[in-house]
Design an enzyme around this catalytic site. Structure first.
Site, PDB file in Angstrom:
ATOM      1  N   CYS A   1       1.506   3.845  11.317  1.00 22.41           N
ATOM      2  CA  CYS A   1       2.641   3.399  10.335  1.00 22.41           C
ATOM      3  C   CYS A   1       2.767   4.747   9.289  1.00 22.41           C
ATOM      4  O   CYS A   1       2.194   5.649   9.491  1.00 22.41           O
ATOM      5  CB  CYS A   1       2.038   2.122   9.555  1.00 22.41           C
TER       6      CYS A   1
ATOM      7  N   HIS B   1       0.812  -1.351   0.008  1.00 24.86           N
ATOM      8  CA  HIS B   1       0.005   0.100   0.026  1.00 24.86           C
ATOM      9  C   HIS B   1       0.921   1.099  -0.094  1.00 24.86           C
ATOM     10  O   HIS B   1       1.907   1.171   0.306  1.00 24.86           O
ATOM     11  CB  HIS B   1      -0.925   0.011   1.092  1.00 24.86           C
TER      12      HIS B   1
END
Length: 683
Positions: free
Chosen positions: A202, A65
């Protein structure tokens, strides 16, 4: 809003044998549907994200991603591999691959859906259904969270509608679960469960952030522990209730980017790991933080809020938010002040007061001459000082509008320097920049433009507007006000100077390192950029007054220890060093325990010290350092006398007030390790 995933974005027979080939195959489907504008650029962004940390997860899942300016809208593509593809997971290859693409600007609604998908990847029922699905249409509907009767390709009730809800659509039995617990209401109350706060984040803030949250919550339920998670993801973050933070027994940071507002959790048992640890071994992390709590281990405390700020709700009122914005700017500015100011002070000490007339060391430097070294220090310090106003403005805007506020904030601060508007101009520029960015962010933007908003549109429009206002509208009046204030300071003599010293002393000691203290400090530091006799006297008065509260509390606990608790007497030992180092926050434990006696006493002593310092004509070229920069002080003996006098007044007053009513032993004072402080190791 377009569907997050459609049948065209599903490949149930993914034939790729490497993670790069898998990403390309799924990205080509995105490009074919018009959701990726530049395939090569997007794949480069995916590879860059993968290089930061492998995206394979236990259970046969790969989630490559990224956020990319080549993505027009949040999109998800899914592939199922029969042979498995290595995404770096500890338990082997992944057979379920989700390629998640988000535009650089982000979209709160779609990112919420992505975050909920990430949570459901921890659900074996959900992943099992994906492994047995036979049709792309049904697979896409399952990922979207469409109900069993929904037509393929429609979005009925997305899984993000309730991020905390389970994917199953039969909540009725669970709703009746509290019934058997009725008899327990009359039983004796049991001990409160162990409470843990978890912060997950993250680099992209899309998948790992929320999967770690789900994993920790489930592990907490299994261990009988209450886990409250704050996800600091791409869609922003909702701060936990301050009461939950205050009641927490431990903290878990599962993150790969800096935790925002980390000081809220200071002084608690803390486990600090990467986000994947939160996904893969949550039970171990919970056990570790419980063990630290049992042993009494705590994190290194951050600087505390002033006593009157404790317990304030975050962002409830405009005044509270304004204070936080200003303090954000000041907190980022202070290291530049310390570095630049001390370098300049050392330069004057080595090379004398004519060092500011030395030629550039880039053109003239003699290694054997002390004058050249002094000039080098002075010019490095001058460069550091040149950042003060832009940093102040930039991080005020950052506090208001997050990263998009940085560019217009720095631009506005630099303009404030250009037009000689000084610190006041920087403060106004920062508030303007933040307000402009916040206004732009409220405008509805077509999906095709969202990717370029944070990197092109917002910096361009906000910088132009702030520059226009600073150059042509409000900059000149602010510069005139700044000049008038500087001239007034330069002309202060006699009674007027003493009154200013009293006022600065009161401000430095009123909130012991809080907003008023920092306003007085920033006012004094501003004068060091273009020093004159008046501004140097102001700097001396501010530092002297700021040293008084901790020194007075230390002296009071020494001469009349019976008036203080054992914890306060221990704090008093550390307060000697903190006060001598000009760390006013050293008095906070005493003020927190007894504010009505300590704060007025500290203010009285600070006012006396400020007045005497101004009356004696003491000067200071260093912005920090306490007694360690006494050689750089004009009239050093009189300066120390002013500090001693103020310390004596504060000590006598606090002893008198406490002697009238002794503190209750049932309310011990917090220790310095309990009260967040900027430099606890100084003890």
């Amino acid at each position: 809003m377009s569907e997050l995933i459609t049948a065209e974005l599903v490949d149930l027979d993914l034939s790729a044998d490497t993670k790069e080939a898998a990403a390309r195959s799924l990205a080509e489907r995105m490009a074919a549907s018009g959701r990726v504008t530049d395939l090569a650029g997007f794949l480069a962004d995916v590879a860059a994200r993968e290089a930061q940390m492998p995206t394979g997860l236990d259970g046969g899942i790969g989630i490559p991603h990224c956020r990319s300016e080549h993505v027009t809208e949040p999109t998800l593509a899914f592939g199922r591999s029969a042979s498995g593809i290595d995404f770096g997971a500890p338990d082997g290859p992944a057979d379920l691959i989700f390629l998640i693409a988000a535009p650089a600007g982000g979209d709160a609604d779609h990112l919420s859906i992505l975050s909920t998908l990430a949570r459901h990847l921890m659900d074996e029922t959900f992943t099992g259904a994906l492994r047995t699905a036979t049709a792309p249409e049904r697979t896409a509907a399952l990922i979207r969270g469409d109900g069993p009767g929904a037509e393929p390709g429609t979005e009925t009730e997305p899984v993000a509608a309730d991020p905390g809800a389970e994917r199953e659509s039969a909540p009725e039995p669970a709703a009746q679960a509290p019934e058997p617990a009725e008899p327990d209401q009359s039983a004796e109350p049991t001990a409160a469960p162990f409470r843990i706060i978890a912060i997950t984040s993250c680099p992209t803030g899309i998948a790992h952030t929320y999967m770690a949250a789900e994993s920790l919550e489930k592990a907490g339920q299994a261990a009988g522990v209450e886990v409250f998670v704050e996800t600091q993801g791409s869609a922003g973050f909702q701060r936990l209730d301050p009461r939950i933070v205050a009641d927490a027994d431990g903290v878990i940071f599962a993150h790969d980017v800096e935790v925002r507002e980390k000081e809220r959790f200071a002084g608690k048992p803390t486990v600090d790991v990467g986000v994947k640890a939160g996904i893969n071994r949550p039970a171990e992390l919970i056990a570790e933080v419980r063990q630290k709590a049992a042993l009494g281990e705590t994190s290194v405390p951050a600087r505390a809020a002033a006593p009157m700020d404790k317990g304030a709700d975050t962002g409830d009122h405009f005044a509270t938010r304004l204070r936080k914005w200003l303090m954000t700017g000041v907190s980022y500015m202070v290291p530049f002040v310390a570095a630049g100011g001390l370098l300049i002070a050392l330069a004057f000490a080595i090379g004398g007061y004519t060092v500011n007339k030395a030629p550039s060391v880039a053109e003239h430097f003699l290694w054997t001459e002390s004058a050249s070294w002094a000039a080098l220090l002075f010019q490095i310090g001058g460069v550091a000082f040149g950042f003060l106003v832009p940093v102040l403005a930039g991080f005020i805007a950052y506090g208001m509008a997050d990263r998009p506020g940085l560019v217009p904030g720095f631009v506005g601060g630099a303009i404030a320097l250009t037009i000689n508007a000084g610190f006041l101009g920087g403060l106004i520029a920062g508030l303007l920049a933040g307000a402009v960015v916040m206004a732009i962010q409220r405008v509805r933007i077509p999906p095709v433009l969202r990717g370029i908003m944070p990197v092109v549109v917002i910096p361009l429009i906000s910088s132009a507007l702030v520059g226009f206002l600073m150059f042509l509208v409000i900059g000149k009046p602010i510069a005139a006000l700044q000049k008038g204030l500087t001239d007034w300071l330069s002309g202060l003599t006699g009674a007027n100077a003493i009154i200013l010293g009293v006022l600065l002393g009161l401000m430095m000691c009123f909130d012991l390192g809080g907003p008023l203290n920092k306003v007085a400090y920033a006012f004094a530091v501003g004068g060091l950029a273009n020093p004159n006799e008046g501004s140097l006297e102001v700097m001396a008065a501010v530092m002297a007054a700021g040293m008084v509260p901790p020194l007075a509390m230390a002296l009071a606990t020494t001469v009349r220890g019976r008036l203080f608790t054992k914890a306060e007497r221990e704090n008093g030992k550390a307060a000697w060093v903190l006060g001598a180092s000009f760390i006013t926050e050293g008095a906070i434990p005493f003020a927190a325990a007894d504010p009505l006696r300590v704060i007025p006493s500290a203010m009285a002593g600070g006012a006396v010290t400020g007045a005497l310092s101004m009356a004696f004509g003491c000067t200071l070229r260093a912005p920090h350092g306490g007694i360690f920069v006494v050689p750089l002080i004009g009239q050093p003996f009189l300066y120390l006398l002013a500090i001693a006098a103020g310390t004596g007044v504060s000590t006598a007053l606090v002893i008198l007030l406490k002697g009238l009513r002794k503190p209750s032993p049932s309310h011990p004072a917090p220790t310095l390790t309990d009260t967040p402080n900027e430099i606890p190791a100084a003890a």
